[in-house]
Each structure stands twice: as C-alpha cells, then as structure tokens.
Motif scaffolding. Structure first.
Motif, PDB file in Angstrom:
ATOM      1  N   LEU A  11      60.192  11.124  16.315  1.00 47.24           N
ATOM      2  CA  LEU A  11      61.481  10.799  15.708  1.00 47.24           C
ATOM      3  C   LEU A  11      61.314   9.773  14.590  1.00 47.24           C
ATOM      4  O   LEU A  11      62.048   9.778  13.609  1.00 47.24           O
ATOM      5  N   THR A  52      59.665   9.820   8.755  1.00 43.33           N
ATOM      6  CA  THR A  52      60.772   9.955   7.797  1.00 43.33           C
ATOM      7  C   THR A  52      60.676  11.253   7.011  1.00 43.33           C
ATOM      8  O   THR A  52      59.648  11.923   7.012  1.00 43.33           O
ATOM      9  N   GLN A  72      61.817  14.271   7.328  1.00 47.04           N
ATOM     10  CA  GLN A  72      61.410  15.497   8.004  1.00 47.04           C
ATOM     11  C   GLN A  72      62.308  16.641   7.566  1.00 47.04           C
ATOM     12  O   GLN A  72      63.524  16.540   7.657  1.00 47.04           O
ATOM     13  N   GLY A 127      62.554  19.419   9.091  1.00 45.47           N
ATOM     14  CA  GLY A 127      63.152  20.000  10.291  1.00 45.47           C
ATOM     15  C   GLY A 127      64.367  19.238  10.804  1.00 45.47           C
ATOM     16  O   GLY A 127      65.025  19.661  11.733  1.00 45.47           O
ATOM     17  N   GLU A 128      64.653  18.103  10.179  1.00 42.29           N
ATOM     18  CA  GLU A 128      65.836  17.349  10.598  1.00 42.29           C
ATOM     19  C   GLU A 128      67.053  17.729   9.777  1.00 42.29           C
ATOM     20  O   GLU A 128      68.121  17.141   9.945  1.00 42.29           O
ATOM     21  N   GLN A 129      66.872  18.668   8.844  1.00 41.83           N
ATOM     22  CA  GLN A 129      68.040  19.121   8.088  1.00 41.83           C
ATOM     23  C   GLN A 129      68.636  20.346   8.766  1.00 41.83           C
ATOM     24  O   GLN A 129      67.913  21.223   9.225  1.00 41.83           O
ATOM     25  N   LEU A 130      69.956  20.391   8.788  1.00 38.78           N
ATOM     26  CA  LEU A 130      70.658  21.390   9.585  1.00 38.78           C
ATOM     27  C   LEU A 130      70.250  22.811   9.233  1.00 38.78           C
ATOM     28  O   LEU A 130      70.049  23.633  10.107  1.00 38.78           O
ATOM     29  N   CYS A 169      66.238  23.563   9.803  1.00 37.44           N
ATOM     30  CA  CYS A 169      65.719  23.402  11.152  1.00 37.44           C
ATOM     31  C   CYS A 169      65.716  24.714  11.923  1.00 37.44           C
ATOM     32  O   CYS A 169      65.002  24.870  12.903  1.00 37.44           O
ATOM     33  N   MET A 170      66.551  25.664  11.471  1.00 41.31           N
ATOM     34  CA  MET A 170      66.625  26.956  12.166  1.00 41.31           C
ATOM     35  C   MET A 170      65.391  27.819  11.895  1.00 41.31           C
ATOM     36  O   MET A 170      65.153  28.781  12.597  1.00 41.31           O
ATOM     37  N   TRP A 182      59.095  23.800   8.936  1.00 37.33           N
ATOM     38  CA  TRP A 182      58.766  22.432   9.348  1.00 37.33           C
ATOM     39  C   TRP A 182      57.541  22.305  10.263  1.00 37.33           C
ATOM     40  O   TRP A 182      57.100  21.214  10.579  1.00 37.33           O
ATOM     41  N   ALA A 197      67.741  27.454  19.509  1.00 33.72           N
ATOM     42  CA  ALA A 197      66.939  27.248  18.297  1.00 33.72           C
ATOM     43  C   ALA A 197      67.179  25.861  17.710  1.00 33.72           C
ATOM     44  O   ALA A 197      66.252  25.184  17.273  1.00 33.72           O
ATOM     45  N   SER A 203      64.400  22.082  17.650  1.00 40.07           N
ATOM     46  CA  SER A 203      63.946  21.649  16.328  1.00 40.07           C
ATOM     47  C   SER A 203      64.033  20.123  16.221  1.00 40.07           C
ATOM     48  O   SER A 203      64.653  19.465  17.051  1.00 40.07           O
ATOM     49  N   PRO A 204      63.413  19.560  15.192  1.00 37.48           N
ATOM     50  CA  PRO A 204      63.553  18.107  14.969  1.00 37.48           C
ATOM     51  C   PRO A 204      65.007  17.682  14.814  1.00 37.48           C
ATOM     52  O   PRO A 204      65.375  16.573  15.201  1.00 37.48           O
ATOM     53  N   TRP A 205      65.858  18.565  14.300  1.00 38.96           N
ATOM     54  CA  TRP A 205      67.289  18.239  14.173  1.00 38.96           C
ATOM     55  C   TRP A 205      67.878  17.963  15.558  1.00 38.96           C
ATOM     56  O   TRP A 205      68.572  16.976  15.780  1.00 38.96           O
ATOM     57  N   ARG A 210      66.264  17.051  18.089  1.00 36.50           N
ATOM     58  CA  ARG A 210      65.660  15.815  18.599  1.00 36.50           C
ATOM     59  C   ARG A 210      66.459  14.598  18.146  1.00 36.50           C
ATOM     60  O   ARG A 210      66.665  13.664  18.918  1.00 36.50           O
ATOM     61  N   VAL A 211      66.925  14.628  16.887  1.00 36.34           N
ATOM     62  CA  VAL A 211      67.737  13.510  16.405  1.00 36.34           C
ATOM     63  C   VAL A 211      69.018  13.417  17.235  1.00 36.34           C
ATOM     64  O   VAL A 211      69.415  12.336  17.663  1.00 36.34           O
ATOM     65  N   LYS A 240      67.622   7.064  10.215  1.00 34.72           N
ATOM     66  CA  LYS A 240      68.399   8.312  10.252  1.00 34.72           C
ATOM     67  C   LYS A 240      69.884   7.988  10.055  1.00 34.72           C
ATOM     68  O   LYS A 240      70.389   7.020  10.638  1.00 34.72           O
ATOM     69  N   TYR A 263      74.747  12.886  11.251  1.00 34.63           N
ATOM     70  CA  TYR A 263      74.350  13.801  12.320  1.00 34.63           C
ATOM     71  C   TYR A 263      75.477  14.017  13.323  1.00 34.63           C
ATOM     72  O   TYR A 263      75.703  15.112  13.808  1.00 34.63           O
ATOM     73  N   GLN A 267      77.852  16.466  11.857  1.00 37.06           N
ATOM     74  CA  GLN A 267      77.343  17.841  11.942  1.00 37.06           C
ATOM     75  C   GLN A 267      77.507  18.381  13.353  1.00 37.06           C
ATOM     76  O   GLN A 267      77.905  19.530  13.549  1.00 37.06           O
TER      77      GLN A 267
END
Lengths: 320, 328, 437
Positions: free
Chosen positions: A133, A136, A138, A140-143, A146-147, A152, B170, B174-176, B178-179, B195, B200, B203
């Motif tokens: 986590l 920074t 990342q 894969g942290e974007q909506l 990440c799908m 990622w 899905a 993902s890392p999303w 995880r956040v 972050k 988030y 969303q």
C-alpha cells in the motif's frame, strides 16, 4: 545492532555534526541547509493554546529530536505540519515550497511522511499488503485500470520486490503473510516505519517510535533510525526516552506548553536550566487530596466549556 | 412441506435477488470501505423512480429510463458524499438515512403526484422489458417453477447478481481494492501514505450506489410498479442483516446471506401463519393471533441482527484468521 | 458476559410479553408505513368523520353509515361511525373501491361541505387507505397569515421542547459513550406505550401513569446499560458494530411493540379533547401548555445539574475525554450508568408528552428519530446545550415551513436543512470547528 548501520552513516554523522557546529543554541536558530521551516504556527483548543511556535528550522540529513513534557504540544505540532490538523495561524515550507494548508495526502506525496504515536497498522491486511500500500503512483490504484491486471502486474511485482527487501532489512520477512493485527507492539512500529519508507520520503517524521517497544527490540529500532540517516533521509522524531535522544540525535528541539523553549545538540540540552525547569514543573505525581481533586475537576469542566463537542475525527489528541 | 417449498421458492426468487444486489452494494460501502451507508433504500428509489418516471411520466424509451436511473444514483451519491465523507462515520449514517427518507417522502407527495404518482406510485413502464421476455409459459425445474414474467425477472436478476459478484471480485483483488480495505482499517494511515482518501471513499460510494440502483430497478420491474413504501428505511436495514448474515467483505457473502435470509423469513412466516390459522390453532390465541404471526419473523430478525453483530460479525463466510483477530 | 447479554435479552422479551398478554386489546392491522414489511395483513378503508362547524371545537359525528363497493359494483361491506367518528371497512385485497356516505344518517344540523361529495374513489395498494368526508361549512381560510404564523410558532415551539427532551437524552449518551443510538426512537415510544398501558389498561390516572412511565423508562435504561451495553463496551466492541447492534435493537423493539399493542393509534383515557385557551394572540390547549411547562422545567433542571452538581461535571468531563477522566479518578462506568438512566428517562418523558399532544402508536418514536438527529446535528453532535437549541429550532422550522411549502413536505424541509448544515457548518451551531479533511 550496529550491523544494521551502514558505514555511510558514520561519514554522514560527522558531516552533519560539522554543519551544525556553528548553529546558535537558541530557540528558532537558523540552520545552514533547512529542509523544513515553520513560522508563527498557532493552534488553540478552546481557551487552551496547544501550539505557539514562532520559528523553527530542521536541518537536512540530520536526526532531529523533538522533546518536551507531557502536554507540550509535540504531537499536535506534528499533526499540523503533516496536514492532519489545521492551525489557527501559521505557515511552513518544505524544500522551500509552502505546505501550509496542503491536505495530508499531498504532504506525504511531496516527501514528508509520518508515523503515529498509537501505531496505525492495517490489522486485517497481511504484512506484505501493508507494505505494498505504501508504494506511490500505482496504476492499479486507479478505478479504471485496476480492472485490467495486465496494466499493473509488472509494477506490482517491482513494488513487492522492494517491499520484500525492506521487510528483510527490518527483520519482518518471517511475518510476511501474517495479518498485521497479529504483530507485537514493537513489530508494529517496525512495520509502520518500513511502510513509510515505501513512499520513498525525504523527511521521515516518527511520533514516539520507542513507545511500547520492549527493551530487546529498542536497540535494533535505534539502529534502523540511524540507518535512515545513512540513506540520506532527514529524520524528525518525538520521543520521551532520553537515552534514545542522547544516543542518536544530532539536534534537539525542546517544547513546553506549546512553545519552543530551547534548541541545541543533545549534550548541551541535557544541562540547560530551562529544560530542567520545564520537566520538573510538569510533574505531579503526589497523591491528590479531596480539594485538589475538586479543583482539578472544575478545571477540566472549564476547559470543556469551551471545547464541548467536536465533530470530525477523534484520533487527534489535545494532550502530549 | 408446502411451507418449505414455498420458502425455497422465495429464497431463490425476486426478493432474494433484490436484497442480494442491495447488499452487494453495501458490501462495497461497509464491508470493504467501512462506510456506514444507512440510505441504500434511497439509492434504490432514485433508480426505480428514475426509470419509472422517465418512461411512464415523460414517455421516453425504456433504456433511456435505465440511463436516467443510473445518472440519478450517481448524482445522489455525490450529493451525500460531498458534505459527509470528510467527517466521522456516524455523520454519513445520519445523512444517508435522512436522504433516503427525503426521497421517499418526496416521491410519495401529493404535490409531485403528476410526476411520481404520489402514494399510488407509477405503473406502465415495463413494456420493452416485457417484450424481451423469451418465456411464454410457467418455467422452472421440477416443482420449482415461476410464472413467465417472474421467470424472466429472476433470470435477468441472477444474471446481474453474477455479473456484479465478478466485478466486485475483480475490483477487490486489485490495488484499488487494497486501498479501500486499508481505509476501512485506518483512514489516517492511508492518508499518511499519500492516498487521497476522500476521492477513494467517493468512488466507493458511487460504485456501491450503482450496484444498489440495480436492486432499485429490479424492485420496480418485478411488480411492474413503483411505490414509495418499497423504499422504506427498513429495506436498508434488512439489506444489512443479509450482508452480516452472509459475511461482510466476502464476495459471495451478500448472495448466500440473501438466499438464506429469505428462506428463513418465509419459513418462519409460513410456520407461524400455519400455527395460528383456523378455529382451533396450534398456538393459543392469547399468545399469538394470526395478525401477530406475521410480525414474529421481524422480531426474530432484529434479534438475529443484534446477536450476529455481537457474536459472529464475520457471518457465515467469515475468515477464521480474521475471527482470531477480533477475539481480543 | 455472553450469558449476561443473552439473559438481558431474554428478560426483556419476557417482561414485554407478560405486559403484552396482560393487555386485552391485541394486534390489529399494521400501519401504512410498514406495509412493505407486512403486506399479507388485513386491509381496510378507514376514515374519521368530524364536524368542523365550530372550528375551535370539532365534534366527532357518530352513527353515520358508510358503504364500500368494489369496481364491479359489488358491495364489500358497511360500517357505522363510532363515538369518535371513526369507521373502518375491511376489504379483501388491492384494487379500486368506491366509498359512499349515507347522508340520511347524518345527525340533524350536520351536512356535507360539498353535497356532490357523497362518493369517494379509493385505490387500495397493499396498505390500508384513509378516506375523508368534509362535514360542516368551509371556514378554513378565515385566519390571516400573521395569525397562522403565531399559531404555527406556538405549536412548533411545543414540538421543539418535546424534541429537546429526546435529543438531550441522545446527546448525553452519545457524548459519554460515543454511541449513536438508532434505537433511541424506541425509547421514546417505550415511555408513551408504558403510560398508555398503565392509564388505559391499568386504569391509573394519567398523571400517575405518566410519572410511573418515566420511572420505568429510566429503569429500562439502567437495565440496558448494565445488562447489555456495558458488557459490550468491556469486550471492546467497536462503535460502528454497536451502531448496527442498535439498528437490530430498533427493529426488535419496534415489532415487539406492534406485536403487543397492534398497529393502531391509541389515545390516553383523559385529556384527549380540550377546549382551547386564548392568551393574547395565541390559542393553545391547556394540556399543551402544561406539557411545555414540564419540558422547560425538566430541561432547566437537567442543565443545572450538568453545570453545578458533581456528577454533572463528571459527565461533561467524561464526554470530553474518557481516558483522561478515568485517570483523574472519575468512575466512568458509574457516570455512563447515570447517563443511561437520565437519557432514557428523558426519552420516555418525551414519549409521554408526545402521546398527549399527538397519539400513541408503536412507531411514533421511530418517526421522530430523524428529527432528533437533525436537531442534534444542527446544534452540534455531542454538545449538550446545542441539542436543546437545535431541537427548538427544528420544531419551529418544521411548523413554520408549512407557511411556504405543503404540510406533507414539512419533514423533508427539516431534513434538507440537516444536510445543508453539514455542508456549511459540520460542527453545528454550538460545536467547535475541528479538523475537516
């Protein structure tokens, strides 16, 4: 454990000692190469002034300790600097750019990362997930992206390698797949520090890194903090443990009742009369009489009068 | 046996689908992000009424209605999120429950009767959906059969449930995801790592709301009518019971919870109705009349929600290791 | 501890069942709001016939026959209005019905406002419907806006004061334990139902019944804290988990109330109708005046106790910082126990008074719960004076808003204000700004 301290740190340590040798031993002293500069930072809680700092500078690359008796406003000052609380007045600059009024997450992105007095590990995530986590930017942290794991996976792998290296350095590799909630107090402190390093900060701000850590772990924790200096990072930490302060800090800033009352290298500070007075004046360990209790209750009630009912998160404390 | 058969039919029927969808949405909010949304009924109403009013009041096509419903849900999430997501958890709870009531009272008002039909609600908006129905007669397996229209609703409904479960699965691996889970654990820690927690949370609120909106569409479609009372506050609380029964923060938790919930509710309802029926009922009338029989299941449900939350907050699908963490 | 919680719930259920079975009148048809939850119950078309010839003193009309026919013109049933002017005709299911009033059975001197209004069409959709027949001359619009404003202000103030009792209880409990209690509405209902049961079923005079109801409420609060919430706090159950537990408790209690008392509205046996008093421009019912006086006295007493007494100061200290208070020697558990007793006592009193000014039913508390929240948030969550101020503002706002918006939307107005407050001043009127974001 001196083995944790890279040779580089010895050189740096000497370099910084040299740089700080000409600095005045006075509150608000100018430093040759400050990374963080704060001016007129005031925070009031009702009628109580928790923080009232005129001027303070933090030397780049040094380990600076922030000490003071309970209720001196150290944690509140930390919260203000990192955007976790808002001051009534004040401005501060990090790397010559203003960070006053900047939200906490942006402060962290600029390279100023903190830990907490009451350790904040993510209990129901594994140790390695805690570490991941911290990385920074990342994708894969974007909506949207990440799908699609393809976007990622590579980055995640690189982050994981970096995280594993840090876990090994902090001796947490055996705990990799455990829930963070199952760690001991000291291990939590280590994890929090390691996780903060995942952000790759320039300034690491540690809020009481030794609190609740058993003596056996203390030495290794000290080594880790020193090694940060070896990595070229600046460290600012709040601490009560005077041995630690004497052992590792290059510079000490003393707060009492919200103000900075003294500054200097550890040896000079320990003998400073203002510091001794501040610590002695704050002690009240004698048992209370009935009248004293009544009076204290009345004082608490008065403080509350102005302070009753605060929305927003309750994690911030007015004391310490 | 009839009682059990009927309970099974309900356990796989439209109610179970609607509450599975509503609870999947709540799972994103509460299970994964820790957001206490007590206004899921409001999200459902925005969708149901968005669809019904577009088609029935303004005469626009069915799929435009679906888009309006989804759009209305997003706007609703933004309206609720902007003032509350920066504040402590209970503020969101209070505001969402209030907003859901605002929606219900507004669409049920005489003042806006021309648009939303007041207490009578809206009808005649399912034409296109009906035309798409491939079934022409009672359909099912063995004794488990449904009328043609119901079968179509159920087919589409379970399809949506499966799709949503896949999406949630899905997202959460993902890392999303995880956040989001980290925010649930400690949002200040997440903030300290750079972050944008507020973003988030927003969303999460929108995505969970959109999943809830599907529950709203299904509520309107299954009865071919909307009524303000379909979106009563208790709908949200039932969905919470479903979620906690199945297991929060588990992809399949809401689905298992919903099926079991409706099976048990109907089993209990059926049993008590049977036990109080006739001139010489099993239950003495001083203890329970047939009117009271329909209430027992809700009393038990409230009790179950309390006890589940206290003794088994992980629900049926809860994780053993997490269980060990909570037993401090 | 597990044993303790279970035992508490069993005890609670037992007590309420005994109370319930002792009551002669049992469950009737459900109310409208829960139709979704209880659709299979009995449907009916209902109405109340009131002669409004004397505006200040409306008279129920007794003995009028009403006939209901379905859409195929088959007669479904007839009914005759009782002493309170109430009639109710059961109907077999959903559909359109026609309700016809037999004008020949109207007593001498009474007449329909519009003679062509003999038939009314009613659409029954899953819940019982109400139909209205206007009796007596049209004299609604004889008051000026200014007069109406004064009238609305008065009734808003009364409602606000009752709300303040409930809000103060909620706010005290929230302040000391951090618990947002979604079952607080059921504590309000508890007071009203207890007073009703002792007054109507037990035959006690209302004043005595009310007093006992408040004491019972306080006892209920003490039991809840000792048997339920304290063990939960001690085992470290989180605040959010507790909030969901309160939801469960709210559902549990509400349906238990309906199980015992039915879905109908009830009234106390005395002080139901009164002729109004005129004081200057204001005309009020004496019972409302007394209610307002009781509320004011109790609010002042509790405020004084919080400000002056030792336990009051300790309560505020615990609200401010529980850990610090505990370390300075305050017995936190005792303070919380007292707060639960006072808080539920206040909620019970609010219920008793609400039952007097309106009516008693199983979800009366649940209906005002959101208004209580609105009041508490408006004043500042956890602030004690703010809760009272917020309540009075919300009460007046709700009533006065009907000058500008339709009466059916008056609660919507209050709830919109709640959200607007959070948008612009999340700490409320008396709360102090803290970190946001």
């Amino acid at each position: 454990m001196p083995a944790d301290t890279p040779i580089a740190d010895f050189d740096r340590h000497a370099e910084i000692k040299q740089a700080l040798s000409d600095v005045e031993h006075e509150p608000g002293a100018k430093k040759p190469d400050p990374i963080l500069v704060a001016d007129n930072v005031v925070r009031r809680f009702g009628g109580l002034t928790a923080v009232d700092v005129d001027h303070v500078e933090v030397q780049r690359g040094a380990i600076t300790a922030l000490i003071g008796p309970n209720g001196a406003g150290k944690t509140t000052f930390f919260n203000l600097l990192t955007g976790f609380d808002r001051p009534d007045t004040g401005s501060w600059h990090f790397n010559d750019k203003s960070v006053s009024g900047v939200p906490a997450y942006k402060v962290a992105r600029r390279g100023m990362v903190r830990t907490f007095q009451l350790t904040k590990v993510l209990s129901r995530l594994t140790v390695i997930e805690n570490m991941r986590l911290g990385a920074t930017e990342q994708r894969g942290e974007q909506l949207v992206s990440c799908m699609i794991p393809g976007l990622w996976r590579t980055q995640e792998k690189a982050n994981t390698e970096r995280a594993d290296a840090l876990l090994e350095r902090f001796k947490l590799d055996a705990k990799r797949e455990d829930f963070a909630g199952s760690l001991s107090g000291g291990q939590r402190k280590l994890l929090e520090m390691a996780r903060a390093l995942m952000v790759d900060p320039e300034l690491v701000m540690l809020d009481e890194p030794m609190a609740g850590v058993n003596p056996a772990l203390k030495q290794s924790l000290l080594g880790h903090v020193k090694s940060l200096r070896g990595d070229g990072k600046t460290v600012l930490f709040v601490e009560h443990d005077m041995d630690m302060v004497r052992d590792i800090s290059d510079w000490v800033v003393v707060m009492a009742q919200g103000r900075i009352i003294a500054e200097g290298p550890p040896t000079a500070i320990m003998g400073d009369q203002r510091v001794i007075d501040a610590y002695l004046g704050a002690h009240h360990d004698a048992p209370m009489t009935q009248e004293e209790e009544e009076r204290q209750l009345a004082e608490v009630a008065e403080a509350i009068e102005a302070e009753l009912g605060e929305p927003g998160t309750t994690s911030e404390e007015t004391s310490s | 046996m009839d009682v059990i058969e009927s309970a099974l039919r309900q356990g796989l029927g439209a109610d179970a689908i609607i509450f599975a969808l509503a609870a999947i949405g709540l799972n994103v909010h509460f299970g994964y992000t820790g957001l206490l949304n007590f206004g899921q009924a409001g999200f459902m109403a925005m969708a149901g009424y968005g669809l019904a009013a577009t088609v029935s009041t303004f005469g626009l096509p069915f799929f435009v209605g679906i888009l309006v419903g989804l759009g209305a849900t997003v706007v609703f999430a933004l309206l609720l999120g902007v003032p509350t997501l920066r504040l402590r958890a209970d503020y969101l709870a209070i505001v969402t429950i209030a907003a859901a009531e605002i929606v219900r009272l507004t669409v049920g008002s005489v003042t806006l009767k021309d648009w939303f039909g007041g207490r009578d609600g809206l009808q005649a908006f399912t034409g296109t959906f009906r035309d798409l129905n491939p079934f022409s007669e009672r359909t099912g397996f063995g004794w488990l059969t449904y009328r043609a229209y119901d079968a179509w609703v159920i087919l589409v409904g379970w399809g949506l449930v499966v799709l949503r479960c896949l999406i949630v699965w899905a997202l959460m691996r993902s890392p999303w995801g995880r956040v989001l889970k980290s925010i649930r654990e400690d949002e200040d820690a997440v903030r300290s790592l750079g972050k944008n927690v507020y973003g988030y949370k927003m969303q999460s609120l929108i995505i969970g709301g959109l999943i809830g909106s599907l529950a709203g569409f299904m509520t309107a479609l299954r009865q071919a009518a909307t009524n303000p009372d379909d979106y009563f506050t208790e709908v949200t609380f039932f969905a919470y019971t479903v979620l906690i029964l199945g297991g929060a923060a588990r992809v399949l938790g809401p689905v298992v919870g919903s099926i079991l919930f409706w099976f048990l509710i109907n089993l209990l309802g059926g049993f008590f109705t049977w036990a109080t029926r006739g001139d010489d009922p099993l239950m003495p009338t001083w203890l329970m009349t047939s009117n009271q029989a329909s209430l027992v299941r809700f009393i038990i449900m409230g009790l179950a929600l309390m006890l589940l939350m206290i003794y088994r907050p992980q629900g049926i699908l809860g994780d053993r290791k997490e269980l060990a963490l909570d037993a401090r | 501890m597990r044993v303790r919680i279970s035992a508490f719930l069993a005890l609670l259920m037992g007590v309420l069942f005994v109370a319930g079975t002792a009551l002669p009148a049992s469950a009737a048809a459900p109310s409208q709001a829960t139709s979704m939850a209880s659709a299979p119950d009995e449907l009916a078309i209902r109405g109340t016939l009131i002669d409004t010839t004397d505006r200040d003193n409306p008279e129920p009309v007794e003995g009028v026959t009403v006939t209901v026919t379905d859409s195929d013109d088959n007669e479904v049933g007839t009914a005759t209005s009782d002493a309170e002017g109430v009639f109710s005709v059961p109907v077999p299911g959903n559909g359109k019905y026609v309700v016809e009033i037999d004008t020949d059975t109207l007593p001498d001197g009474t007449f329909l406002r519009n003679t062509e209004d003999v038939n009314k069409e009613v659409n029954v959709l899953g819940f019982s419907s109400t139909v209205q027949f206007q009796i007596g001359p049209d004299n609604r619009d004889t008051t000026s806006t200014a007069e109406r404003a004064v009238e609305l202000f008065t009734s808003g103030l009364l409602f606000g004061l009752i709300l303040a009792l409930a809000s103060l209880g909620l706010s005290l409990i929230f302040g000391t334990t951090g618990l947002t209690n979604f079952a607080h509405g059921e504590l309000v209902t508890f007071g009203a139902l207890a007073a009703y049961a002792m007054n109507v079923n037990g035959g006690l005079p209302l004043v005595l019944a009310a007093l006992l109801a408040v004491l019972l409420s306080a006892l209920f609060g003490w039991l809840q804290d000792t048997g339920f919430w304290r063990p939960l706090r001690n085992r470290g159950t989180g605040v959010i988990a507790m909030m969901i537990v309160t939801i469960g408790m709210s559902i549990f209690l509400r349906y238990l109330y309906q199980y015992i008392f039915g879905g109908d509205t009830h009234t106390y046996s005395s002080y139901v109708t009164q002729s109004s008093l005129t004081i200057g421009p204001i005309s009020v019912f004496p019972k409302d005046l007394v209610s307002a006086a009781i509320a004011v006295v109790v609010l002042v007493l509790v405020s004084l106790a919080l400000a002056k007494t030792r336990i009051g100061k300790a309560t505020r200290a615990v609200s401010d910082n529980t850990a610090l208070s505990a370390s300075t020697g305050i017995d936190v558990d005792r303070v919380i126990s007292v707060v639960w007793i006072v808080g539920t006592g206040l909620a019970g009193l609010a219920g008793v008074l609400l039952g007097l000014s309106q009516q008693v039913e199983f979800q009366m508390g649940f209906k005002i719960l959101l208004l209580v929240f609105a009041a508490v948030v408006l004043g500042g969550l956890g602030t004690i004076w703010g809760a009272m101020l917020g309540s009075v503002i919300v009460g007046i706002l709700i009533e006065m808003s009907t000058l500008f918006i339709p009466a059916e939307l008056k609660y919507v107005g209050a709830l919109v204000v709640l959200i607007a407050v959070l948008l612009f001043r999340p700490q409320g009127i008396l709360g102090r700004a803290q970190r946001v974001g």
